[in-house]
Design a protein around this motif. Structure first.
Motif, short mmCIF file in Angstrom:
data_model
loop_
_atom_site.label_atom_id
_atom_site.label_comp_id
_atom_site.label_asym_id
_atom_site.label_seq_id
_atom_site.Cartn_x
_atom_site.Cartn_y
_atom_site.Cartn_z
N LEU A 46 0.83 -1.24 -0.19
CA LEU A 46 -0.02 0.01 0.03
C LEU A 46 0.90 1.20 -0.07
O LEU A 46 0.52 2.25 -0.72
CB LEU A 46 -0.90 -0.14 1.17
N ARG A 47 1.84 1.10 0.71
CA ARG A 47 3.05 2.39 0.79
C ARG A 47 3.39 2.63 -0.45
O ARG A 47 3.43 3.95 -0.90
CB ARG A 47 3.86 2.16 1.83
N VAL A 48 3.96 1.66 -1.37
CA VAL A 48 4.71 1.89 -2.77
C VAL A 48 3.61 2.21 -3.39
O VAL A 48 3.97 2.56 -4.76
CB VAL A 48 5.57 0.79 -2.92
N GLU A 49 2.47 1.99 -3.40
CA GLU A 49 1.38 2.21 -4.49
C GLU A 49 0.58 3.36 -4.23
O GLU A 49 -0.59 3.36 -4.66
CB GLU A 49 0.49 0.79 -4.90
N SER A 50 0.89 3.90 -3.13
CA SER A 50 0.10 5.11 -2.60
C SER A 50 -0.41 5.95 -3.67
O SER A 50 0.19 6.17 -4.81
CB SER A 50 0.98 6.07 -1.59
N PRO A 51 -1.81 6.22 -3.64
CA PRO A 51 -2.25 7.44 -4.64
C PRO A 51 -1.80 8.63 -4.46
O PRO A 51 -1.99 9.56 -5.40
CB PRO A 51 -3.61 6.90 -4.54
N ALA A 53 0.43 12.19 -4.66
CA ALA A 53 1.38 12.74 -5.74
C ALA A 53 2.75 12.43 -5.48
O ALA A 53 3.56 12.45 -6.52
CB ALA A 53 1.10 14.25 -5.83
N GLU A 54 3.09 12.33 -4.54
CA GLU A 54 4.63 12.12 -3.93
C GLU A 54 5.00 10.81 -4.64
O GLU A 54 6.08 10.42 -4.84
CB GLU A 54 4.52 11.87 -2.58
N VAL A 55 4.12 9.70 -4.54
CA VAL A 55 4.30 8.35 -5.30
C VAL A 55 4.01 8.21 -6.67
O VAL A 55 4.81 8.06 -7.42
CB VAL A 55 3.90 7.11 -4.56
N GLN A 56 2.78 8.70 -6.96
CA GLN A 56 2.19 8.67 -8.39
C GLN A 56 2.63 9.87 -9.48
O GLN A 56 2.50 9.81 -10.59
CB GLN A 56 0.78 8.60 -8.40
N GLY A 57 3.30 10.84 -8.83
CA GLY A 57 3.56 12.06 -9.60
C GLY A 57 2.40 12.73 -10.02
O GLY A 57 1.35 12.68 -9.50
N HIS A 58 2.36 13.80 -10.99
CA HIS A 58 1.41 14.74 -11.17
C HIS A 58 0.77 14.36 -12.64
O HIS A 58 -0.12 15.04 -13.29
CB HIS A 58 1.76 16.15 -11.22
N GLY A 59 1.40 13.32 -13.30
CA GLY A 59 0.73 12.97 -14.49
C GLY A 59 0.85 11.70 -15.30
O GLY A 59 2.21 11.14 -14.26
N PRO A 60 0.85 11.23 -16.23
CA PRO A 60 1.33 9.86 -16.62
C PRO A 60 2.95 9.67 -16.73
O PRO A 60 3.36 10.69 -17.16
CB PRO A 60 0.64 9.90 -17.97
N LYS A 88 -2.06 6.21 7.41
CA LYS A 88 -1.10 7.00 7.92
C LYS A 88 -0.02 5.82 8.25
O LYS A 88 -0.21 5.28 9.25
CB LYS A 88 -1.53 7.73 9.48
N PHE A 89 1.01 5.87 7.56
CA PHE A 89 2.37 4.95 7.74
C PHE A 89 3.18 5.62 8.67
O PHE A 89 3.30 6.48 8.94
CB PHE A 89 2.97 4.91 6.46
N ASP A 90 3.80 4.47 9.30
CA ASP A 90 4.77 4.79 10.34
C ASP A 90 6.22 5.31 9.78
O ASP A 90 7.02 5.70 10.80
CB ASP A 90 5.01 3.59 11.24
N ASP A 91 6.26 5.48 8.62
CA ASP A 91 7.44 6.28 8.02
C ASP A 91 6.95 7.69 7.70
O ASP A 91 7.46 8.51 7.22
CB ASP A 91 7.79 5.74 6.65
N LEU A 92 5.58 8.09 8.39
CA LEU A 92 5.05 9.31 8.39
C LEU A 92 4.41 9.86 7.17
O LEU A 92 4.11 10.82 6.93
CB LEU A 92 6.27 10.44 8.76
N HIS A 93 4.26 9.00 6.07
CA HIS A 93 3.51 9.17 4.77
C HIS A 93 2.34 9.03 5.22
O HIS A 93 1.58 8.03 5.78
CB HIS A 93 4.13 8.15 3.97
N ASP A 94 1.41 10.22 4.67
CA ASP A 94 -0.07 10.26 5.14
C ASP A 94 -0.86 10.96 4.01
O ASP A 94 -1.84 11.35 4.46
CB ASP A 94 -0.55 10.64 6.55
N THR A 95 -0.41 11.43 2.76
CA THR A 95 -0.99 12.20 2.08
C THR A 95 -2.03 11.42 0.97
O THR A 95 -2.64 12.02 0.24
CB THR A 95 0.02 12.96 1.18
N GLY A 96 -1.78 10.04 0.85
CA GLY A 96 -2.75 9.30 -0.10
C GLY A 96 -3.94 8.96 0.47
O GLY A 96 -4.01 8.62 1.70
N ILE A 97 -4.78 9.09 -0.50
CA ILE A 97 -6.47 8.94 -0.07
C ILE A 97 -6.74 7.62 -1.05
O ILE A 97 -6.77 7.69 -2.07
CB ILE A 97 -7.30 10.30 -0.35
#
Length: 130
Positions: A46-51, A53-60, A88-97
């Motif tokens: 789930l962390r590496v597939e977070s939706p 922008a930090e993971v998916q970027g802003h475009g294709p 909310k992941f324990d590496d403090l990433h929490d911006t993916g909905i």
């Protein structure tokens, strides 16, 4: 029209969770959908597939390969309206909905997505380990 039918029209999803449970000793989120399908999502997946922008970027084509998350866990699962959860992941990433639609897609495509992630790590000389 039922509330579920209204939500399906509003949020574009066909499948709704009937149960969401985090199993801390396995570091896995388990979701049972109204379709009868149950998916177990490792927190790392789930962390590496977070939706986000930090993971998916802003475009294709802008998706980032996130290394070093083998031991990541989830600290909180928070509802977002009637259509999603924020993890909310324990590496403090929490911006993916994570919408129900996205989680159902991840469940169905988990094997292929995981292999693509492992291949991307290998191609870039990165590791799952911190």
């Amino acid at each position: 029209m039922t509330i579920q039918e209204e939500n399906q029209q509003s949020f574009g999803t066909e499948h709704w969770p009937e149960e969401i449970r985090y199993v801390s000793e396995d570091k896995a989120l388990v979701i049972r959908f109204d379709s009868g399908e149950t998916f177990t999502y490792p927190a790392e997946f789930l962390r590496v597939e977070s939706p986000s922008a930090e993971v998916q970027g802003h475009g294709p084509g802008q998706k980032t390969t996130v290394p070093g998350r083998r031991h990541v866990g989830i600290m909180a699962v928070e509802p977002v309206g009637n259509y999603a959860v924020r993890l909310k992941f324990d590496d403090l990433h929490d911006t993916g909905i994570f919408s129900w639609q996205y989680l159902h897609k991840l469940g169905r495509e988990q094997d292929g997505l995981w292999q693509a992630y492992l291949d991307s790590l290998a191609a870039k000389g990165l590791s799952r380990d911190p």
